[in-house]
Design a protein around this motif. Sequence first.
Motif, PDB file in Angstrom:
ATOM      1  N   THR A 119      -0.344 -61.201 -82.654  1.00 30.46           N
ATOM      2  CA  THR A 119      -0.127 -61.167 -84.100  1.00 30.46           C
ATOM      3  C   THR A 119      -1.217 -61.914 -84.863  1.00 30.46           C
ATOM      4  OG1 THR A 119       1.436 -63.000 -83.841  1.00 30.46           O
ATOM      5  CG2 THR A 119       2.358 -60.774 -84.006  1.00 30.46           C
ATOM      6  N   GLU A 173      -3.243 -55.543 -81.471  1.00 31.02           N
ATOM      7  CA  GLU A 173      -3.479 -56.598 -82.453  1.00 31.02           C
ATOM      8  C   GLU A 173      -2.944 -56.146 -83.801  1.00 31.02           C
ATOM      9  OE1 GLU A 173      -7.691 -57.317 -82.352  1.00 31.02           O
ATOM     10  OE2 GLU A 173      -7.517 -58.545 -80.541  1.00 31.02           O
ATOM     11  N   ASP A 174      -1.877 -56.811 -84.260  1.00 35.27           N
ATOM     12  CA  ASP A 174      -1.279 -56.411 -85.525  1.00 35.27           C
ATOM     13  C   ASP A 174      -0.540 -57.593 -86.152  1.00 35.27           C
ATOM     14  OD1 ASP A 174      -0.662 -54.090 -87.365  1.00 35.27           O
ATOM     15  OD2 ASP A 174       1.352 -54.843 -86.943  1.00 35.27           O
ATOM     16  N   ARG A 175      -0.982 -57.999 -87.322  1.00 35.11           N
ATOM     17  CA  ARG A 175      -0.348 -59.121 -88.029  1.00 35.11           C
ATOM     18  C   ARG A 175       1.099 -58.822 -88.396  1.00 35.11           C
ATOM     19  NH1 ARG A 175      -4.189 -62.851 -89.180  1.00 35.11           N
ATOM     20  NH2 ARG A 175      -6.331 -62.106 -89.331  1.00 35.11           N
ATOM     21  N   GLN A 176       1.446 -57.553 -88.551  1.00 34.24           N
ATOM     22  CA  GLN A 176       2.811 -57.162 -88.903  1.00 34.24           C
ATOM     23  C   GLN A 176       3.731 -57.084 -87.693  1.00 34.24           C
ATOM     24  OE1 GLN A 176       2.830 -53.641 -91.448  1.00 34.24           O
ATOM     25  NE2 GLN A 176       0.721 -54.113 -92.003  1.00 34.24           N
ATOM     26  N   GLY A 177       3.173 -57.229 -86.498  1.00 34.08           N
ATOM     27  CA  GLY A 177       3.979 -57.203 -85.283  1.00 34.08           C
ATOM     28  C   GLY A 177       4.360 -55.810 -84.812  1.00 34.08           C
ATOM     29  N   HIS A 221       4.143 -52.648 -82.536  1.00 34.74           N
ATOM     30  CA  HIS A 221       3.678 -52.223 -81.217  1.00 34.74           C
ATOM     31  C   HIS A 221       4.113 -50.796 -80.908  1.00 34.74           C
ATOM     32  CE1 HIS A 221       7.770 -53.100 -80.008  1.00 34.74           C
ATOM     33  NE2 HIS A 221       7.594 -54.380 -80.310  1.00 34.74           N
TER      34      HIS A 221
END
Length: 109
Positions: free
Chosen positions: A43, A95-99, A101
């Motif tokens: 995240t 890779e994602d700041r918002q979570g 997947h």
Amino acid sequence: MTRLTARFWVDAYLARLRFQEVPAFVTAHGDDTAGAVLVKLNTLDGQAQSFHRSYDLMSGDRKWIEHASGAEADVDAAIRRQQEFDPDLWVIEVEDRQGRHLLEEPGLE
């Protein structure tokens, strides 16, 4: 039931993530045919989670369950331990700041 090869599933998963503009990378290339897949969600805030697919003996369903979570370094250590146990393991880092997947979406079980 026919099972997809690991490589086919990984390629399809990466394509679905790209379609949603979620960056993802293969960080460990496992066995193309039968390798297990582990997904790490980063995240980008020092925290991470990893997931592996599990088989429910009661229902026969396959689902993604948490393998490790917490500080990214701790999750990375858990992944390395799993790789020592299973050299055919695929590792995909999302890779994602918002979570996001996308593992809960239909067709990815």
